[in-house]
Design a protein around this motif. Sequence first.
Motif, PDB file in Angstrom:
ATOM      1  N   ARG A 167       0.900  -1.197   0.223  1.00 48.61           N
ATOM      2  CA  ARG A 167      -0.066   0.476   0.213  1.00 48.61           C
ATOM      3  C   ARG A 167       0.859   1.170   0.094  1.00 48.61           C
ATOM      4  NH1 ARG A 167      -3.439   1.761   5.324  1.00 48.61           N
ATOM      5  NH2 ARG A 167      -3.106   3.874   4.670  1.00 48.61           N
ATOM      6  N   GLY A 168       1.682   1.355   0.322  1.00 53.07           N
ATOM      7  CA  GLY A 168       3.072   2.525   0.614  1.00 53.07           C
ATOM      8  C   GLY A 168       3.675   2.865  -0.112  1.00 53.07           C
ATOM      9  N   GLU A 169       3.872   1.628  -1.193  1.00 55.38           N
ATOM     10  CA  GLU A 169       4.893   2.294  -2.303  1.00 55.38           C
ATOM     11  C   GLU A 169       4.437   2.457  -3.534  1.00 55.38           C
ATOM     12  OE1 GLU A 169       8.444   2.284  -1.992  1.00 55.38           O
ATOM     13  OE2 GLU A 169       7.712   1.687   0.432  1.00 55.38           O
ATOM     14  N   PRO A 170       4.902   3.450  -4.193  1.00 59.66           N
ATOM     15  CA  PRO A 170       6.231   3.681  -4.315  1.00 59.66           C
ATOM     16  C   PRO A 170       5.830   5.301  -3.183  1.00 59.66           C
ATOM     17  CG  PRO A 170       5.534   4.918  -6.642  1.00 59.66           C
ATOM     18  CD  PRO A 170       4.796   3.908  -5.682  1.00 59.66           C
ATOM     19  N   ARG A 171       7.104   5.746  -2.586  1.00 64.93           N
ATOM     20  CA  ARG A 171       6.590   6.474  -1.748  1.00 64.93           C
ATOM     21  C   ARG A 171       6.670   8.324  -2.376  1.00 64.93           C
ATOM     22  NH1 ARG A 171      12.379   4.324   2.140  1.00 64.93           N
ATOM     23  NH2 ARG A 171      11.395   2.123   2.394  1.00 64.93           N
ATOM     24  N   GLY A 172       6.759   9.146  -1.832  1.00 61.96           N
ATOM     25  CA  GLY A 172       6.281  10.655  -2.297  1.00 61.96           C
ATOM     26  C   GLY A 172       5.685  11.453  -1.876  1.00 61.96           C
ATOM     27  N   LYS A 173       5.913  12.409  -1.896  1.00 61.30           N
ATOM     28  CA  LYS A 173       4.704  13.882  -1.649  1.00 61.30           C
ATOM     29  C   LYS A 173       3.589  13.598  -2.273  1.00 61.30           C
ATOM     30  CE  LYS A 173       8.355  15.188   1.626  1.00 61.30           C
ATOM     31  NZ  LYS A 173       8.085  15.004   2.756  1.00 61.30           N
ATOM     32  N   LYS A 174       2.371  14.705  -1.855  1.00 58.37           N
ATOM     33  CA  LYS A 174       1.429  14.267  -2.095  1.00 58.37           C
ATOM     34  C   LYS A 174       0.755  15.161  -1.395  1.00 58.37           C
ATOM     35  CE  LYS A 174       0.173  10.374  -1.552  1.00 58.37           C
ATOM     36  NZ  LYS A 174       1.611   9.529  -0.689  1.00 58.37           N
ATOM     37  N   SER A 175      -0.452  15.886  -1.718  1.00 56.31           N
ATOM     38  CA  SER A 175      -1.059  17.001  -1.269  1.00 56.31           C
ATOM     39  C   SER A 175      -2.509  15.771  -1.153  1.00 56.31           C
ATOM     40  CB  SER A 175      -2.128  18.375  -2.555  1.00 56.31           C
ATOM     41  OG  SER A 175      -2.830  17.248  -3.150  1.00 56.31           O
ATOM     42  N   ARG A 176      -3.437  16.854  -0.198  1.00 56.90           N
ATOM     43  CA  ARG A 176      -4.452  16.050   0.010  1.00 56.90           C
ATOM     44  C   ARG A 176      -5.157  15.974  -0.755  1.00 56.90           C
ATOM     45  NH1 ARG A 176      -5.368  19.099   6.630  1.00 56.90           N
ATOM     46  NH2 ARG A 176      -3.321  18.902   7.601  1.00 56.90           N
TER      47      ARG A 176
END
Length: 293
Positions: A68-77
């Motif tokens: 569920r968590g990959e790939p990592r990265g910044k995101k907006s709400r």
Amino acid sequence: VDQLAKIITDPIGKHLQGFVIMLIFSTAFYIVFAKMREQVCTTICPYGRLQGVMLDKNSLAVYYDFVRGEPRGKKSRKKTLVEPSIQKPLGDCIDCKLCVQVCPTGIDIRDGIQLECVNCTACMDACDEVMQKINRPQGLIRMDSYNGIVERKHKFINPRSIAYSVVLLGLIILEGFLFVSRADVEVLLLRTPGVMYQESDDGMISNLYNYQLINKTSKEMRLEFVVKDQNKAILDFVGQKPRTLKNAETEGAVFIRIPKKELQGRKTKLVIDVYSDGKLIDQANTTFVGPFN
């Protein structure tokens, strides 16, 4: 409890050895928690190495949900960004590294199970707060198994868990049996070392014994010693007759005298029955030494 209160209120000089030992242990624990900290978990403590041996793919542990968590990265709400290099929707992990910052041993739980992990779950709490702020489901880091994350199957009842449960149940039953069947008073009777038997003019042979009484109850008892299968045996106690103190050990000495003709040889095995208020509470086995017949 009474003895502890007495030790606390007595002058230090009366319990100097125990006081010094407590200082040593207190200093050691202070160094562990104030100075060494995570070095104890990563270098000294064997728990992580034992844990690694006992885990399998169905074992519960602190896991990062890499599916569920990959790939990592910044995101907006409001919207999920796309990783330009791989053109794949980002996972729920925003790579804030809070899970690493709160870890007392400084590991990154996203790298998988590691022997330094002490299952404190600090990373779980930190991650859940972040997921709540970005409106994503909590539990990105959670107590789960490898198969629970990859296959979404939670098989907690397996041969290993059944075997551990059986062993644990057996130990509990054994401990309960030993606790219920233990005697209120434990008696230890041994011949005094370095003392030979004595023979009197009336044909009686005497041996000197030291006895130790361990009272496991909160009441005092007066005890009676009887030599089993030796009706003509005589017991002469040195000082007062055996008496126990509550939750304490008492010691004493006793002469056992037996007619020479009643002895079975150089060594005769004796069984001493110990009574309290006419009730048999314990037995002590010892050896009686006499001359060659």
